[in-house]
Design a protein around this motif. Structure first.
Motif, short mmCIF file in Angstrom:
data_model
loop_
_atom_site.label_atom_id
_atom_site.label_comp_id
_atom_site.label_asym_id
_atom_site.label_seq_id
_atom_site.Cartn_x
_atom_site.Cartn_y
_atom_site.Cartn_z
N VAL A 181 0.73 -1.02 -0.06
CA VAL A 181 0.00 -0.05 0.15
C VAL A 181 0.97 1.16 -0.15
O VAL A 181 1.85 1.46 0.84
N GLY A 182 0.44 2.10 -0.93
CA GLY A 182 1.42 3.35 -0.83
C GLY A 182 0.88 4.36 -2.15
O GLY A 182 0.14 3.63 -3.17
N PRO A 183 1.21 5.45 -2.22
CA PRO A 183 0.69 6.34 -3.18
C PRO A 183 1.35 6.51 -4.44
O PRO A 183 0.90 7.16 -5.47
N GLY A 184 2.37 5.47 -4.50
CA GLY A 184 3.03 5.38 -5.83
C GLY A 184 4.55 5.99 -5.91
O GLY A 184 5.14 6.25 -6.99
N CYS A 185 4.88 6.36 -4.56
CA CYS A 185 6.10 7.16 -4.51
C CYS A 185 7.43 5.76 -4.94
O CYS A 185 6.96 4.70 -5.01
N ALA A 186 8.51 6.44 -4.86
CA ALA A 186 9.47 5.33 -5.16
C ALA A 186 9.79 4.38 -4.12
O ALA A 186 10.11 3.15 -4.32
N ARG A 187 9.52 4.93 -2.65
CA ARG A 187 9.61 3.97 -1.48
C ARG A 187 8.49 2.84 -1.82
O ARG A 187 8.86 1.71 -1.38
N CYS A 188 7.54 3.08 -2.13
CA CYS A 188 6.41 2.35 -2.22
C CYS A 188 6.83 1.06 -3.26
O CYS A 188 6.17 0.13 -3.11
N LYS A 189 6.92 1.86 -4.43
CA LYS A 189 7.29 0.87 -5.47
C LYS A 189 8.46 0.18 -5.22
O LYS A 189 8.52 -1.12 -5.61
#
Length: 77
Positions: free
Chosen positions: A6-14
């Motif tokens: 789960v995440g907004p699509g940021c680099a850390r989430c990817k």
């Protein structure tokens, strides 16, 4: 087993999604893997910090990129 990153699509989430996907593929696990970017769904899942990893109804990691060993340990439980 169901796993959601789960995440907004940021680099850390990817990066978190990539770590989880790598472990699942490497271990040949039968897992339904999903990447959730809808923050309303994230709230419903109980996520308060991203990136987060949700496994079978429970948030198991929040606010950091997990190591492969952490994901493997969680999945094997």
């Amino acid at each position: 087993m169901k796993i959601k990153v789960v995440g907004p699509g940021c680099a850390r989430c990817k990066a978190t999604f990539d770590v989880v996907k790598k472990v699942v593929e490497k271990e040949g696990l039968d897992v339904e893997l999903e990447y959730v970017t809808d923050m309303n769904e994230a709230i419903e899942l109980g996520v308060v910090a991203t990136p987060a990893v949700w496994v079978d109804g429970k948030v198991v990691i929040q606010g950091k990129i997990p190591k492969e060993s952490e994901i493997l340990e969680i999945i094997k439980k």
